[in-house]
Write a protein that holds these residues in place. Structure first.
Motif, short mmCIF file in Angstrom:
data_model
loop_
_atom_site.label_atom_id
_atom_site.label_comp_id
_atom_site.label_asym_id
_atom_site.label_seq_id
_atom_site.Cartn_x
_atom_site.Cartn_y
_atom_site.Cartn_z
N ARG A 43 0.87 -1.15 0.07
CA ARG A 43 0.01 0.05 -0.24
C ARG A 43 0.97 0.95 -0.04
NH1 ARG A 43 -2.00 -3.07 3.50
NH2 ARG A 43 -1.22 -2.41 5.09
N VAL A 45 1.68 5.48 -1.02
CA VAL A 45 1.13 6.68 -1.10
C VAL A 45 2.16 7.56 -1.67
CG1 VAL A 45 0.46 9.10 -0.06
CG2 VAL A 45 -0.48 6.70 1.01
N THR A 64 -2.42 -1.37 -3.55
CA THR A 64 -2.89 -0.15 -3.79
C THR A 64 -1.83 0.94 -3.72
OG1 THR A 64 -4.74 -0.95 -2.31
CG2 THR A 64 -4.89 1.40 -2.81
N TYR A 66 -2.12 5.00 -3.87
CA TYR A 66 -2.96 6.37 -3.58
C TYR A 66 -2.22 7.61 -4.36
CZ TYR A 66 -5.73 3.98 -0.28
OH TYR A 66 -6.64 3.27 0.10
N VAL A 68 -1.67 11.31 -4.71
CA VAL A 68 -2.15 12.64 -4.16
C VAL A 68 -1.34 13.83 -5.14
CG1 VAL A 68 -2.29 14.00 -1.99
CG2 VAL A 68 -2.21 11.44 -1.91
N VAL A 110 -5.31 4.76 -7.30
CA VAL A 110 -6.36 5.53 -6.86
C VAL A 110 -5.88 6.96 -6.64
CG1 VAL A 110 -8.03 5.91 -4.86
CG2 VAL A 110 -7.03 3.46 -5.38
N VAL A 112 -6.14 10.70 -6.05
CA VAL A 112 -6.65 11.64 -4.74
C VAL A 112 -6.41 13.07 -5.07
CG1 VAL A 112 -6.72 11.68 -2.19
CG2 VAL A 112 -6.19 9.73 -3.10
N LEU A 123 -6.68 9.76 4.57
CA LEU A 123 -6.35 8.45 4.31
C LEU A 123 -5.62 7.79 5.56
CD1 LEU A 123 -3.98 9.07 0.83
CD2 LEU A 123 -6.40 7.78 1.03
#
Length: 140
Positions: A43, A45, A64, A66, A68, A110, A112, A123
């Motif tokens: 996961r 970011v 996953t 993310y 941003v 994903v 964001v 998050l």
């Protein structure tokens, strides 16, 4: 466990309009591969995604991812680099559409679309890896 194939495709830098030097992408791959070996699919970011060059690389190791970014660049008074000038010339919505087009084949991504501090409050799940490549101004 073997990490996903470690392959850098220099051609994708040209069509993505990347500002990320290839040696930074190699270093990022090494760090993500190390984390992958320890934890399995990650996961992640990514704070600051622009057109998706590093997103594509990080996705190799992600369950996953993310991404941003406001996709708006810095305010005009803070323009200090080529990325911010690109936003000024072509606009944030165009950059965001480019990011989406470049990453549409990556199911783990994903987007964001919000400032990083706001995203940090929303998050709340644990992550394995955070990659920061956002505001490039000295005060940041």
């Amino acid at each position: 466990m073997t990490p996903p194939g470690f392959h850098i495709n220099p051609q994708h830098f040209d069509h993505l309009g990347s500002f990320t030097p290839q040696y930074d992408v190699v270093a990022l791959n090494l760090l993500a591969a190390h984390a992958y070996l320890k934890f399995g699919p990650l996961r992640i970011v990514e704070v600051g995604s622009f057109a998706g060059t590093t997103t594509i690389e990080l996705a190799k190791y992600a369950h996953t991812l993310y991404c941003v970014d406001t996709w708006e660049g810095a305010p005009p008074e803070d323009f200090e680099n080529g990325v911010d000038r690109a936003y000024q010339i072509i606009g944030g919505d165009t950059v965001f559409r480019t990011f989406c087009e470049n990453t549409k084949h990556l199911e783990c991504v994903v987007p964001v679309r919000m400032p990083s501090l706001e995203a940090a409050r929303k998050l709340t799940e644990d992550v394995h890896f955070v990659y920061l490549d956002a505001d490039h101004s000295y005060p940041a």
